[in-house]
Scaffold this motif. Structure first.
Motif, mmCIF file in Angstrom:
data_model
loop_
_atom_site.group_PDB
_atom_site.id
_atom_site.type_symbol
_atom_site.label_atom_id
_atom_site.label_comp_id
_atom_site.label_asym_id
_atom_site.label_seq_id
_atom_site.Cartn_x
_atom_site.Cartn_y
_atom_site.Cartn_z
ATOM 1 N N ASP A 16 0.818 -1.207 0.000
ATOM 2 C CA ASP A 16 0.000 0.000 0.000
ATOM 3 C C ASP A 16 0.855 1.261 0.000
ATOM 4 O OD1 ASP A 16 -2.175 -1.669 0.173
ATOM 5 O OD2 ASP A 16 -2.289 -1.540 2.352
ATOM 6 N N GLN A 17 0.383 2.236 -0.740
ATOM 7 C CA GLN A 17 1.057 3.520 -0.780
ATOM 8 C C GLN A 17 0.061 4.630 -0.503
ATOM 9 O OE1 GLN A 17 2.166 4.991 -4.617
ATOM 10 N NE2 GLN A 17 0.825 3.543 -5.656
ATOM 11 N N THR A 18 0.545 5.711 0.067
ATOM 12 C CA THR A 18 -0.278 6.877 0.307
ATOM 13 C C THR A 18 0.473 8.099 -0.209
ATOM 14 O OG1 THR A 18 -1.092 5.802 2.308
ATOM 15 C CG2 THR A 18 -1.589 8.129 2.073
ATOM 16 N N PRO A 19 0.305 8.414 -1.490
ATOM 17 C CA PRO A 19 0.997 9.586 -2.027
ATOM 18 C C PRO A 19 0.344 10.882 -1.545
ATOM 19 C CG PRO A 19 -0.167 8.389 -3.770
ATOM 20 C CD PRO A 19 -0.436 7.682 -2.483
ATOM 21 N N LYS A 20 1.167 11.822 -1.133
ATOM 22 C CA LYS A 20 0.693 13.121 -0.662
ATOM 23 C C LYS A 20 1.624 14.205 -1.184
ATOM 24 C CE LYS A 20 -1.425 11.342 3.514
ATOM 25 N NZ LYS A 20 -1.473 11.359 4.947
ATOM 26 N N VAL A 21 1.183 15.439 -1.067
ATOM 27 C CA VAL A 21 1.999 16.567 -1.531
ATOM 28 C C VAL A 21 3.263 16.684 -0.691
ATOM 29 C CG1 VAL A 21 2.078 19.073 -1.822
ATOM 30 C CG2 VAL A 21 0.028 17.810 -2.459
ATOM 31 N N LYS A 22 3.143 16.555 0.610
ATOM 32 C CA LYS A 22 4.309 16.714 1.486
ATOM 33 C C LYS A 22 5.062 15.393 1.675
ATOM 34 C CE LYS A 22 3.951 21.063 2.992
ATOM 35 N NZ LYS A 22 4.975 22.018 3.140
#
Length: 143
Positions: A47-53
């Motif tokens: 699982d990945q959680t891409p975010k801006v920061k």
């Protein structure tokens, strides 16, 4: 995300030179790429959680070996590396022989790494996971 995966695999391969590091992945043209290899550190990303920061990526690590003592040695080397490092530069590994540093890091919490011995009739196996955190500076946004 690919940059974080490639950077972590490069980090493991470069620092565990006496150990085979194998990226487990699904490929319809080659189903064997998703099978554990004995005598190796098998790495699979989940699982990945891409975010801006700061983004996260789950990484699953499996050590499998026919010899219990060699499996324990491999586990000790891996734990020593992960617990003494804590981070690696983020790289663009489009050309594997010439990785290009990016403006960022891949890092992990050295206190949250734990392995469990799994029952396997064919080999001695240790399985663990680590959450990878990564951030690439966005030159456009300046963050």
């Amino acid at each position: 995300m690919r940059e974080a995966r490639d950077s972590f695999l490069t980090f493991l391969g470069s620092n565990l030179d006496s150990m085979t590091v194998r990226n487990l992945r699904r490929d319809p043209n080659n189903p064997s790429l998703n099978r554990l290899m004995t005598g190796a550190l098998n790495v699979k990303f989940g699982d990945q959680t891409p975010k801006v920061k700061i983004s996260t990526l789950n990484c699953y690590l499996d050590i499998a070996h026919e010899s219990e003592l060699l499996a324990m040695d491999m586990l000790h080397k891996l734990m020593n590396l992960l617990q003494t490092s804590g981070y690696t530069p983020l790289l663009d590994c489009t050309i594997p022989t010439a990785p290009v540093p990016l403006y960022g890091y891949v890092y992990w919490d050295v206190n949250k790494i734990k392995f469990t011995e799994l029952s396997d009739e064919l080999c001695f196996r240790y399985s663990g996971s680590v959450t990878l955190y990564y951030h690439r500076k966005n030159e456009v946004l300046g963050i």
